[in-house]
Design a protein around this motif. Structure first.
Motif, PDB file in Angstrom:
ATOM      1  N   ASN A 386       0.841  -1.212   0.000  1.00 23.11           N
ATOM      2  CA  ASN A 386       0.000   0.000   0.000  1.00 23.11           C
ATOM      3  C   ASN A 386       0.865   1.247   0.000  1.00 23.11           C
ATOM      4  O   ASN A 386       0.613   2.204  -0.738  1.00 23.11           O
ATOM      5  CB  ASN A 386      -0.891   0.031   1.245  1.00 23.11           C
ATOM      6  CG  ASN A 386      -2.215  -0.688   1.014  1.00 23.11           C
ATOM      7  OD1 ASN A 386      -2.512  -1.108  -0.097  1.00 23.11           O
ATOM      8  ND2 ASN A 386      -2.984  -0.841   2.072  1.00 23.11           N
ATOM      9  N   ILE A 419      -4.852  10.269   4.048  1.00 21.91           N
ATOM     10  CA  ILE A 419      -6.214   9.744   3.958  1.00 21.91           C
ATOM     11  C   ILE A 419      -7.165  10.756   4.595  1.00 21.91           C
ATOM     12  O   ILE A 419      -6.935  11.198   5.726  1.00 21.91           O
ATOM     13  CB  ILE A 419      -6.309   8.389   4.705  1.00 21.91           C
ATOM     14  CG1 ILE A 419      -5.287   7.422   4.089  1.00 21.91           C
ATOM     15  CG2 ILE A 419      -7.709   7.809   4.644  1.00 21.91           C
ATOM     16  CD1 ILE A 419      -5.008   6.214   4.939  1.00 21.91           C
ATOM     17  N   ALA A 434     -10.969   4.507   0.090  1.00 22.20           N
ATOM     18  CA  ALA A 434     -11.181   5.919   0.395  1.00 22.20           C
ATOM     19  C   ALA A 434     -11.211   6.741  -0.892  1.00 22.20           C
ATOM     20  O   ALA A 434     -10.854   6.245  -1.963  1.00 22.20           O
ATOM     21  CB  ALA A 434     -10.079   6.417   1.314  1.00 22.20           C
ATOM     22  N   GLY A 444      -9.817  -3.188  -1.763  1.00 22.75           N
ATOM     23  CA  GLY A 444     -10.350  -2.704  -0.485  1.00 22.75           C
ATOM     24  C   GLY A 444     -10.366  -3.801   0.559  1.00 22.75           C
ATOM     25  O   GLY A 444     -11.056  -3.691   1.575  1.00 22.75           O
ATOM     26  N   GLY A 446      -7.200  -5.437   1.525  1.00 24.23           N
ATOM     27  CA  GLY A 446      -5.868  -5.595   2.127  1.00 24.23           C
ATOM     28  C   GLY A 446      -5.846  -5.229   3.603  1.00 24.23           C
ATOM     29  O   GLY A 446      -5.390  -6.010   4.445  1.00 24.23           O
ATOM     30  N   SER A 471       0.851   9.019   5.405  1.00 24.36           N
ATOM     31  CA  SER A 471       0.109   8.174   6.348  1.00 24.36           C
ATOM     32  C   SER A 471       1.075   7.308   7.132  1.00 24.36           C
ATOM     33  O   SER A 471       2.126   6.917   6.626  1.00 24.36           O
ATOM     34  CB  SER A 471      -0.833   7.214   5.604  1.00 24.36           C
ATOM     35  OG  SER A 471      -1.540   7.895   4.614  1.00 24.36           O
ATOM     36  N   PHE A 473       0.808   3.716   9.270  1.00 24.00           N
ATOM     37  CA  PHE A 473       0.005   2.585   9.723  1.00 24.00           C
ATOM     38  C   PHE A 473       0.750   1.871  10.836  1.00 24.00           C
ATOM     39  O   PHE A 473       1.967   1.677  10.753  1.00 24.00           O
ATOM     40  CB  PHE A 473      -0.256   1.615   8.567  1.00 24.00           C
ATOM     41  CG  PHE A 473      -1.329   2.114   7.642  1.00 24.00           C
ATOM     42  CD1 PHE A 473      -2.646   1.765   7.834  1.00 24.00           C
ATOM     43  CD2 PHE A 473      -1.016   2.971   6.603  1.00 24.00           C
ATOM     44  CE1 PHE A 473      -3.651   2.240   7.003  1.00 24.00           C
ATOM     45  CE2 PHE A 473      -2.001   3.464   5.766  1.00 24.00           C
ATOM     46  CZ  PHE A 473      -3.320   3.097   5.963  1.00 24.00           C
TER      47      PHE A 473
HETATM   48  P1  ADP Z   1      -6.774  -1.338  -1.485  1.00 23.52           P
HETATM   49  O1  ADP Z   1      -5.402  -0.819  -1.276  1.00 23.52           O
HETATM   50  O2  ADP Z   1      -6.802  -2.630  -2.203  1.00 23.52           O
HETATM   51  O3  ADP Z   1      -7.721  -0.336  -2.031  1.00 23.52           O
HETATM   52  P2  ADP Z   1      -6.800  -1.601   1.361  1.00 23.52           P
HETATM   53  O4  ADP Z   1      -7.754  -2.295   2.259  1.00 23.52           O
HETATM   54  O5  ADP Z   1      -5.385  -2.010   1.407  1.00 23.52           O
HETATM   55  O6  ADP Z   1      -7.387  -1.717  -0.072  1.00 23.52           O
HETATM   56  O7  ADP Z   1      -6.899  -0.058   1.681  1.00 23.52           O
HETATM   57  C1  ADP Z   1      -8.166   0.542   1.824  1.00 23.52           C
HETATM   58  C2  ADP Z   1      -8.091   1.999   1.455  1.00 23.52           C
HETATM   59  O8  ADP Z   1      -7.299   2.704   2.410  1.00 23.52           O
HETATM   60  C3  ADP Z   1      -7.402   2.261   0.147  1.00 23.52           C
HETATM   61  O9  ADP Z   1      -8.284   2.108  -0.930  1.00 23.52           O
HETATM   62  C4  ADP Z   1      -6.949   3.695   0.315  1.00 23.52           C
HETATM   63  O10 ADP Z   1      -8.041   4.564   0.106  1.00 23.52           O
HETATM   64  C5  ADP Z   1      -6.570   3.749   1.774  1.00 23.52           C
HETATM   65  N1  ADP Z   1      -5.138   3.496   1.975  1.00 23.52           N
HETATM   66  C6  ADP Z   1      -4.549   2.360   2.390  1.00 23.52           C
HETATM   67  N2  ADP Z   1      -3.204   2.513   2.528  1.00 23.52           N
HETATM   68  C7  ADP Z   1      -2.945   3.791   2.171  1.00 23.52           C
HETATM   69  C8  ADP Z   1      -1.739   4.595   2.117  1.00 23.52           C
HETATM   70  N3  ADP Z   1      -0.557   4.084   2.417  1.00 23.52           N
HETATM   71  N4  ADP Z   1      -1.877   5.891   1.749  1.00 23.52           N
HETATM   72  C9  ADP Z   1      -3.072   6.406   1.435  1.00 23.52           C
HETATM   73  N5  ADP Z   1      -4.225   5.712   1.488  1.00 23.52           N
HETATM   74  C10 ADP Z   1      -4.180   4.422   1.835  1.00 23.52           C
END
Ligand code: ADP
Length: 485
Positions: A386, A419, A434, A444, A446, A471, A473
């Motif tokens: 991500n 985000i 998002a 969506g 992961g 961001s 995590f």
């Molecule tokens: P995916 O990446 O397949 O869309 P995820 O469950 O991994 O699904 O992430 C959900 C949502 O969270 C993403 O679609 C994105 O909007 C936001 N997101 C996740 N990781 C990041 C990041 N490192 N920076 C910005 N937004 C992120």
């Protein structure tokens, strides 16, 4: 003869000093004369005098100032000041500093004795009053924390009526109270369980393990699996001055539905995978079956990309179904720094392609986590991929591992778009993407998988992010502390 009191004289050498010493000794008091400030400090700390008589100046310092300082340390010590000449400002400052009185030259023996006796009497009243107040306050505090019989009865009736199990333990983990629902959960009959150690009354290893592990002051949630298949959500909360309370909520039905849902997702995903493999296989074969024109080649390419993307989604669904069904029982001591290294090696080409700056901060000797290494790799891969996916070319990613409060914390920080605040509460939900995704591919799922894995090890995940500012995590997992040395 009055009680022998120890009087401390801190006056510079003078005829008055010997007069005082003689008069006080003659009246039956013990007297200690100190000549400098260090001796005064020692005498105050070691011999607990009943009264201090200070000169207007002593060892180069103003007596009033010395008296004020000593009262900060010994607020109930009576202090008299001796001055050669009584002036209104001196008396005023002495009283303002909290001294008990002022003696002025010329002195007669009676003046000295009367002033000393008065100050001693006042101090003794003050001491008595203080002791009485402390006793009264302590008694009132005690009575407030002890329940009367009727209050206790009412409380037991209320707790008894609660449908969830409630267990209250004292600090030594003896049962103080267990309500009807709690007794039913563990099949307890009879009243003789109260006052007995919990482990002697309820033989449940999971419950014991939870109580013996360090809790700190925080409430903790965990799942309790009974042998007959019932599952409870248990909440363990420390209660100051009493011990702790455990509440148990039956989630057997929710767990059964979750498992059904997990199984269903698993079956559907599994059945979808075979035809997809066939589509991909035939699309590959088309290319080998004869020359394609440019358009045909482009279309086959698109079919391949789409099928790969659907296969990725189906694989994630399969994984998710497996996780939700709770069938994963593999547990090993996993070194997260090793997992991080392996995962980074996988993503190296992508990092290079996007010219990302990658910082890794993982100190040596970190404790391990007890988990399935495959799941830990999934957590790492998902967060790192991500970060890479959302960070624009030339950006920066920081991976950090540290140990805090019995937990190993993984932090993945990127310099991506951040985000939006409204989305942050939802990104760990399944299929949620998002509004910042802006064309980036993904399912969506992961982060849902990351959270599901962390939850299954009693861990936590959270995000800190601001739009336009990247961001971070975090995943915190209970870790096995290494023996010191
Ligand atoms: P995916 O990446 O397949 O869309 P995820 O469950 O991994 O699904 O992430 C959900 C949502 O969270 C993403 O679609 C994105 O909007 C936001 N997101 C996740 N990781 C990041 C990041 N490192 N920076 C910005 N937004 C992120």
């Amino acid at each position: 003869m009055p009680n022998r009191e120890l009087i401390l004289l801190a006056l510079d050498q003078s005829p008055t000093l010997s007069l005082m010493e003689r008069a006080l000794r003659a009246a039956g008091h013990d007297v200690t004369v100190v000549r400098h400030q260090a001796a005064l400090e020692n005498a105050l700390a070691e011999s607990s005098p009943s009264l201090l008589l200070l000169g207007e100046t002593f060892d180069g310092t103003a007596g009033i100032e010395l008296g004020r300082l000593q009262l900060e340390r010994f607020p109930t010590l009576p202090i008299l000041l001796f001055t050669e000449k009584e002036t209104l400002p001196t008396i005023r400052s002495a009283l303002r500093a909290g001294l008990s009185g002022v003696l002025t030259a010329p002195l007669k023996t009676d003046d000295i004795l009367q002033a000393v006796d008065r100050a001693l009497k006042r101090a003794s009243y003050l001491g008595d009053w203080l002791r009485r107040e402390v006793r009264r306050t302590t008694a009132s505090l005690e009575s407030r924390t002890q329940l009367s019989e009727s209050e206790r009865g009412r409380l037991e009736a209320i707790i008894g009526g609660i449908e969830d199990g409630v267990i209250v333990l004292d600090a030594a983990e003896n049962l103080v109270l267990i309500n009807r629902a709690g007794r039913e959960i563990f099949g307890l009959t009879g009243a003789d369980v109260i006052g007995r150690p919990l482990e002697a009354v309820i033989a449940n290893a999971e419950l014991q393990a939870l109580l013996t592990s360090p809790t700190g002051r925080a409430t903790r949630l965990f799942e309790l699996n009974l042998e007959d298949g019932r599952v409870f959500k248990a909440q363990h909360t420390p209660i100051p001055q009493i011990g702790s309370a455990i509440t148990l909520h039956d989630i057997t039905e929710i767990k059964r539905l979750e498992k059904m849902k997990g199984d269903f997702v698993h079956t559907v995903a599994h059945d979808l995978r075979s035809p997809l493999t066939a589509v991909l296989g035939y699309a590959d074969l088309v290319e080998h079956a004869g020359n394609l024109n440019e358009n045909q080649h482009e279309f086959v390419n698109r079919i391949q990309t789409s099928v790969k993307s659907i296969t990725g989604l189906v694989n994630e669904l399969l994984e998710f179904g497996r996780l939700e069904s709770g069938s994963d029982t593999r547990r090993e001591d996993v070194h997260l720094d090793g997992v991080m290294k392996d995962s980074l090696a996988l993503f190296e080409p992508l990092v290079a392609q996007k010219q990302l700056k990658m910082n890794v901060d993982a100190p040596d000797g970190l404790p391990t986590v007890r988990a399935n290494p495959v799941r830990m790799r999934q957590v790492m891969d998902n967060l790192i991929s991500n970060a890479i996916k959302f960070t624009p070319e030339g950006g920066e990613i920081r991976l950090c591992l540290h140990f805090k409060d019995h937990q190993l914390v993984l932090e993945v920080t990127d310099s991506g778009p951040g985000i939006p605040l409204e989305d942050q509460a939802h990104i760990f939900e399944r299929f949620y993407r998002a509004r910042n995704v802006d064309g980036t591919l993904g399912s969506g799922l992961g982060l849902t998988i990351v959270k599901s894995i962390a939850d299954s090890y009693n861990g936590r995940v959270w995000v800190e992010s601001a739009e336009g500012r990247g961001s971070s995590f975090f995943v915190a997992l209970p870790a096995l502390e290494l023996e010191a040395g």
